[in-house]
Scaffold this active site. Structure first.
Site, PDB file in Angstrom:
ATOM      1  N   HIS A 109       1.452  -0.128  -2.397  1.00 55.06           N
ATOM      2  CA  HIS A 109       0.922   0.838  -0.917  1.00 55.06           C
ATOM      3  C   HIS A 109       1.484   0.285   0.163  1.00 55.06           C
ATOM      4  CE1 HIS A 109      -2.599   3.411  -1.693  1.00 55.06           C
ATOM      5  NE2 HIS A 109      -2.592   2.884  -2.931  1.00 55.06           N
TER       6      HIS A 109
ATOM      7  N   HIS B 107      30.315   2.776  15.555  1.00 54.34           N
ATOM      8  CA  HIS B 107      30.243   3.609  14.199  1.00 54.34           C
ATOM      9  C   HIS B 107      31.151   4.753  14.255  1.00 54.34           C
ATOM     10  CE1 HIS B 107      26.221   1.463  13.503  1.00 54.34           C
ATOM     11  NE2 HIS B 107      26.790   0.178  14.539  1.00 54.34           N
TER      12      HIS B 107
HETATM   13  C1  HCA Z   1      -6.891   5.183  -5.940  1.00 54.81           C
HETATM   14  C2  HCA Z   1      -6.336   3.551  -6.244  1.00 54.81           C
HETATM   15  C3  HCA Z   1      -5.353   3.562  -6.997  1.00 54.81           C
HETATM   16  C4  HCA Z   1      -5.146   3.523  -8.322  1.00 54.81           C
HETATM   17  C5  HCA Z   1      -4.116   2.788  -8.587  1.00 54.81           C
HETATM   18  C6  HCA Z   1      -3.414   2.735 -10.085  1.00 54.81           C
HETATM   19  C7  HCA Z   1      -4.955   2.275  -6.103  1.00 54.81           C
HETATM   20  O1  HCA Z   1      -6.524   5.411  -5.061  1.00 54.81           O
HETATM   21  O2  HCA Z   1      -7.800   5.660  -7.026  1.00 54.81           O
HETATM   22  O3  HCA Z   1      -3.956   3.378 -10.879  1.00 54.81           O
HETATM   23  O4  HCA Z   1      -2.583   1.937 -10.836  1.00 54.81           O
HETATM   24  O5  HCA Z   1      -4.153   1.682  -4.875  1.00 54.81           O
HETATM   25  O6  HCA Z   1      -5.464   1.307  -6.794  1.00 54.81           O
HETATM   26  O7  HCA Z   1      -4.599   4.526  -6.020  1.00 54.81           O
HETATM   27 CU    CU Z   2      -2.881   3.290  -4.958  1.00 55.54          CU
END
Ligand code: HCA
Ligand code: CU
Length: 380
Positions: A203, A297
């Protein structure tokens, strides 16, 4: 570590559906899947068939169509969900189990031993159906590393195709937000623990997703989750185009098998479906990604594009632009534009035109037509 054999798991139709603005129609899902297939995505991950009746129908529809990518769906780690997923015609099933002490009580209430027992049974059932099984520990970075090692080691004995590591929540905790260094450490630990492949899901809460994904590959991960524009829960995950740009600059051979020139259109298509602009800071696809503005640039890029370009825009079917209708302009950009318009200025004239552009642009930029008009009509 040799990262040559990595695979992209494109999750726009799963994680991407969790983006607050996303609601893809069946036709849009088919269009996204087909564009990603043309690009050469290795895997597509779709929303669980349990999510809603239409989600199940869409998954079955895409499973029934010809494709080069391998099709996955993403379900909770229980036998009922896994059996339904297997029945839809996918090539593999991704299951996930929350393993951190924060998520376990609110998510499912199982102990580590129970997670191992259920996880092994589910992986066994998916394998028995002849499909790829992936077991992922949700919230890996807030999970106790000793628990993770126990879980992954036990799950590996059930022979999954891969285990997944997810940096689900990028917030500061005592365990800590995943930095590239922490990712490298955890993936290295898992690499020493299991024989199967390793998937990484990053993320982007603090903007580290691409860097974390590269760190994961360097530590031995084999599969990276991406979405178009990085859409997903909150502010999303690793953007596909950005990841490809990152790998291209590491080593062009890594991305040779993909059709990079399709990426800007894929980004724009999904942005249109979502009713958003391609973000101004998106790698490659942002409007200004290959625009050059300041005089210094522009001068250098005109002499040698490598001076200020990390990548050749042509690789993505794009062209660079030298912006000249603004007060930071220099003579080189004005000469370049004048020559494109068939006008040649001597040094003195060039200085005079440039000064005039700067003066006029102090009250705001000139658009292309205004600038061209000024150059073409400059009295010599
Ligand atoms: C979700 C969680 C997930 C799963 C990632 C994965 C996360 O939203 O269901 O299955 O590896 O960020 O943990 O997206
Ligand atoms: Cu996720």
């Amino acid at each position: 570590m040799n990262i040559e054999h990595f695979r992209i798991i494109e999750s726009t139709l799963r994680e991407g559906e969790q983006f607050p603005r996303a609601h893809f129609s069946p036709a849009q899902k088919v269009a996204i899947a087909s564009a990603l297939d043309d690009f050469g995505a290795d895997y597509l991950e779709l929303t669980s068939p349990r999510a809603s009746p239409q989600s199940e129908a869409d998954l079955r529809l895409i499973a029934s169509q010809p494709r080069r990518f391998r099709l996955l769906t993403h379900v909770r780690c229980n036998l009922d969900d896994a059996r339904l997923a297997i029945d839809t015609g996918v090539d593999g099933v991704d299951v996930l189990f929350a393993t951190s002490s924060q998520l376990r009580p609110v998510s499912h209430g199982y102990s580590i031993d129970e997670i191992i027992e259920i996880g092994s049974a589910v992986v066994g059932a998916i394998n028995a159906a002849g499909l790829e099984a992936r077991f992922s520990s949700e919230d890996s970075f807030r999970s106790d590393p000793d628990d993770l090692v126990r879980i992954y080691r036990a799950i590996d004995r059930a022979r999954p195709s891969r285990v997944g590591i997810a940096d689900t929540v990028g917030i500061a905790t005592t365990v800590g937000i995943a930095t590239p260094r922490q990712v490298h450490e955890l993936v290295s630990l898992v690499r020493r623990t299991v024989d199967c492949d390793i998937e990484f899901h990053a993320h982007n809460d603090t903007g580290c997703a691409i860097a974390n994904a590269l760190a994961a590959l360097e530590a031995g991960a084999t599969h990276i989750d991406t979405t178009v524009l990085g859409i997903g829960e909150r502010n999303g995950i690793v953007p596909l185009t950005g990841m490809i740009a990152r790998l291209l600059t590491v080593q062009p051979a890594l991305v040779e098998r993909y059709r990079l020139e399709l990426l800007p259109d894929i980004d724009r298509m999904v942005a249109d479906m979502l009713g958003i602009e391609v973000p101004f800071n998106s790698p490659v696809s942002a409007e200004g990604a290959f625009h050059h503005k300041a005089g210094m640039h522009a001068k250098a890029v005109l002499a040698d594009p490598n001076s200020y370009e990390a990548m050749d825009p042509a690789r993505f079917g794009l062209q660079r632009r030298i912006l000249a209708g603004h007060r930071l302009v220099g003579r080189h950009a004005i000469r370049h534009r004048a020559e494109a318009l068939g006008r040649r200025f001597d040094e003195q004239q060039l200085r005079a035109v440039t000064d005039e552009v700067k003066l006029r642009c102090d009250s705001g930029p000139l658009d292309n037509d205004e600038l061209d008009h000024l150059i073409v009509n400059w009295a010599t």
